[in-house]
Design an enzyme around this catalytic site. Structure first.
Site, PDB file in Angstrom:
ATOM      1  N   ASP A  30       9.409  75.971 -10.177  1.00 32.13           N
ATOM      2  CA  ASP A  30      10.858  75.871 -10.350  1.00 32.13           C
ATOM      3  C   ASP A  30      11.259  76.147 -11.794  1.00 32.13           C
ATOM      4  O   ASP A  30      12.289  76.775 -12.061  1.00 32.13           O
ATOM      5  CB  ASP A  30      11.338  74.469  -9.948  1.00 32.13           C
ATOM      6  CG  ASP A  30      11.237  74.240  -8.448  1.00 32.13           C
ATOM      7  OD1 ASP A  30      11.036  75.232  -7.717  1.00 32.13           O
ATOM      8  OD2 ASP A  30      11.343  73.078  -8.022  1.00 32.13           O
ATOM      9  N   SER A  79      28.578  87.623  25.123  1.00 35.22           N
ATOM     10  CA  SER A  79      28.025  86.351  25.588  1.00 35.22           C
ATOM     11  C   SER A  79      26.832  86.654  26.493  1.00 35.22           C
ATOM     12  O   SER A  79      26.574  87.809  26.825  1.00 35.22           O
ATOM     13  CB  SER A  79      29.085  85.563  26.363  1.00 35.22           C
ATOM     14  OG  SER A  79      30.213  85.306  25.555  1.00 35.22           O
ATOM     15  N   LYS A 109      16.612  80.346  21.200  1.00 38.89           N
ATOM     16  CA  LYS A 109      18.015  80.312  20.777  1.00 38.89           C
ATOM     17  C   LYS A 109      18.252  78.998  20.063  1.00 38.89           C
ATOM     18  O   LYS A 109      18.059  77.922  20.614  1.00 38.89           O
ATOM     19  CB  LYS A 109      18.936  80.419  21.991  1.00 38.89           C
ATOM     20  CG  LYS A 109      20.415  80.163  21.708  1.00 38.89           C
ATOM     21  CD  LYS A 109      21.016  81.228  20.818  1.00 38.89           C
ATOM     22  CE  LYS A 109      22.524  81.050  20.715  1.00 38.89           C
ATOM     23  NZ  LYS A 109      22.921  79.811  20.011  1.00 38.89           N
ATOM     24  N   CYS A 418      55.313  61.061  19.714  1.00 43.10           N
ATOM     25  CA  CYS A 418      54.166  60.162  19.601  1.00 43.10           C
ATOM     26  C   CYS A 418      53.280  60.637  18.455  1.00 43.10           C
ATOM     27  O   CYS A 418      52.827  61.787  18.438  1.00 43.10           O
ATOM     28  CB  CYS A 418      53.391  60.146  20.911  1.00 43.10           C
ATOM     29  SG  CYS A 418      51.913  59.119  20.858  1.00 43.10           S
TER      30      CYS A 418
END
Length: 650
Positions: A30, A79, A109, A418
């Site tokens: 790093d 789809s 998937k 409401c």
């Protein structure tokens, strides 16, 4: 640092990043990475014209977007049809193979958000969300923050690379823990978190979310390869993550083995798995099989069986939604399902609760099978200890106190004022199928509502420049665009106004029938008027009567503000009252044909029957074409359709 050493340093950093993020095989510390990264930043600060597009510094933008622009996919994102068991798998194989021996590509998937990447000349040009399959939101600035998305690839032709943006289960939990500590609402599941992270206007937030991109397919592509498996191997070699468990299968048994293997690994795997995707490997055969109106014929999704978990209902609360529907919601002792911490589950309605015999303090069985929201499938009466109690059916709204509309399965607050429904009513009112006010989306409505700038629908139309000035992300041009769009919404078609009101049981089709039958006086009509309309039943008529009675003053005020155009007195055409059905793949979206037909007085139905006058038929039409031929319905191609439209207009 010279320009030459700058370019070499970028190559080195990108190689280190690939080994760290893609290959999981770090070749630098790093500290080494950070030191070289700082040197690159220093060079770019003094040489801004020399910054390359694949520099690691370009992964995090400093510019906060005002909104996302829309961008069209070159090729549609489809789809997939679902299968759920071995028998359905065998039937699908028989259907697509027609007795021939085929190879199939199998891919897992993942539960995430789909993304379409466009590369040209080897450089990332666009990153679009799936959207409606044709047009998505441009999120390139955020996509660039994902380390597993290469900013450049070793392929110079235009190509769309598609995949799933995912969040590991551990990272998902960490994000929700941070949101909990900050008093923010929790993400429901990793898919929800990935989608929300992709749609951040500030890309620095996206960068913190540890998203990963795993490719699963292509859109536009000119690579000369006839094996889908080999094609994806080539694409992954460009610097993308390798999709684990991807393999070639030669028959049903090999597919089933791969499927069962993933089921065994789904709980322990660090990313949530939903299903396996099965594709015919032969790309030439894929193209010849083509598509239905919504899905490819050459691929399917083999769904995993539902995961069941036991949970305890601590309480049942009442939730009031946008349309005023009162829904009982179970508050649960938290359980983990597929990486998601579940503490709430909808009980749908009181009739459903009665059928499933669900009480407060009951132990219940939850399932999740590819659904965003887990479901309670049954209670466990054998585990009751005497503390259980029934949740009584309410008679008045728990928020505003209005008397509720109670039907067999539906309980609804009809009061537009409401507070529980106001914000969501505002969002629906300006949505695409309602007023369709450009630029005034959910996020802006949320902001203005929370700030008290709008508290009711009428407030939208009294917004002033000063109300928006100074708000974060609101610049002069954006403010004027929003105000102009609000003004332009006046004079909209009446059906849009009716649909915008969010009346229970009254959608787009019913709104058009009301507008055509009664014009601007629709709200003054009575049950006997509504029930005579084609397709209107008792529930629809009762809902309309109740809604219009409670909200008559509001409707009158909004009509005065918006002055919607009524089609009641529209001139009759040769297509008036003719019924059309649309099928197959056409050059435009189905909605565009439907709007044209309805503007000429025609009706559009989903099913072919003896009442159907015309079938508009595109490519790859299926059973509707056969049904129309059987019944002798007039079948039109697109050219014949447009000729008919021109004739009706003249």
């Amino acid at each position: 640092m010279t320009h030459k050493s700058y370019l070499e340093a970028i190559q080195t950093l990108n190689l280190w990043a690939k080994h760290y993020y893609i290959l999981d095989d770090p070749i630098a510390s790093d500290e080494e990475y950070d030191t070289l990264y700082r040197q690159i930043k220093e060079f770019e600060a003094t040489n801004p014209t020399h910054i390359t597009k694949d520099s690691p510094t370009q992964r995090v933008g400093d510019r906060i977007l005002e909104s996302f622009s829309k961008s069209e996919h070159i090729e549609r994102m489809w789809s997939l049809d679902d299968i759920f068991n071995t028998q359905e798998l065998q039937e699908w194989i028989n259907r697509v193979s027609k007795g021939e021996n085929l190879n199939f590509t199998i891919d897992p998937k993942f539960d995430g958000a789909s993304l379409n990447l466009l590369y040209e000349n080897g450089i990332l040009q666009k990153a679009n969300t799936r959207g409606d399959g044709f047009i998505g939101e441009e999120v390139k600035q955020n996509a660039k923050t994902i380390p597993s998305i290469p900013l450049s690839i070793p392929y110079t032709q235009k190509i769309e690379i598609r995949g799933e943006c995912v969040i590991a289960k551990d990272n998902f939990e960490a994000i929700n823990q941070e949101r909990l500590e900050n008093g923010e609402s929790l993400f429901a599941n990793p898919r929800n978190a990935a989608a929300g992270s992709l749609r951040q206007l500030d890309s620095k937030i996206t960068a913190k979310r540890k998203l990963q991109f795993i490719p699963w397919g292509i859109g536009y592509c000119e690579i000369a390869e006839n094996s889908f498996f080999a094609l994806m191997q080539k694409i992954r070699s460009f610097g993308f993550l390798t999709s684990p468990f991807s393999k070639l299968c030669a028959n049903l048994q090999e597919i089933e083995n791969a499927y069962q293997n993933l089921i065994l690994k789904r709980d322990s795997y660090p990313i949530t798995l939903e299903e396996i995707v099965i594709r015919i490997d032969d790309i030439t055969l894929q193209k010849s099989l083509g598509f239905t109106i919504k899905a490819p014929r050459f691929a399917c999704a083999y769904k995993f069986p539902a995961i069941e978990k036991k949970a305890k209902i601590l309480d049942i609360t009442l939730q009031v939604g946008r349309t005023g529907v009162v829904t009982p919601v179970a508050l649960l002792e938290p359980v983990m399902i597929e990486g998601a911490r579940v503490s709430r589950a909808t009980l749908h309605n009181f009739d459903e609760m009665r059928k499933k015999d669900i009480l407060i303090n009951d132990s219940v069985i939850l399932i999740r099978s590819g659904d965003v929201i887990p479901k309670i499938i049954k209670s466990l009466p054998a585990l009751r200890d005497g503390t259980q109690k029934k949740c009584e059916i309410p008679t008045h709204c728990p928020i505003c106190g209005s008397e509720l509309l109670i039907e067999e399965k539906l309980i609804k607050c009809q009061n537009l004022n409401c507070k529980a429904r106001v914000k969501n009513s505002l969002i629906h009112f300006i949505s695409k199928k309602a007023l369709n006010i450009d630029g005034l989306g959910k996020r802006i409505i949320d902001l203005l509502f929370e700030l008290g700038k709008i508290t009711k629908i009428e407030d939208i139309f009294s917004l002033q420049y000063e109300d928006l000035e100074g708000l974060e992300g609101f610049k002069d041009k954006k403010i004027h665009n929003i105000l102009n769009a609000i003004e332009a919404s006046k004079g909209i078609e009446l059906w849009r106004f009716i649909n915008a009101l969010g009346i229970e049981h009254i959608g787009e089709g019913a709104s058009k029938k009301l507008a055509n039958a009664f014009g601007n006086d629709f709200y003054r009509k009575v049950y006997e008027d509504f029930i005579t309309l084609d397709g209107f039943g008792e529930e629809m008529a009762n809902s309309l009567v109740e809604f219009c009675h409670i909200n008559e003053e509001r409707i009158v005020n909004l009509l005065a503000i918006l002055q919607p155009k009524s089609t009641q007195s529209a001139v009759s055409t040769s297509l008036s009252d003719k019924t059309f059905v649309i099928t197959g793949t056409l050059s435009n979206k189905r909605e565009s044909y439907q709007e044209i037909l309805e503007s000429l007085g025609a009706k559009v139905s989903n099913n072919v029957s003896k009442k159907t006058n015309f079938l508009l038929c595109g490519e790859d039409a299926g059973s509707k074409l056969a049904k129309a031929q059987e019944l002798g319905v007039k079948i039109l191609n697109e050219t014949e359709f447009w000729n008919l439209i021109e004739s009706a207009k003249s």
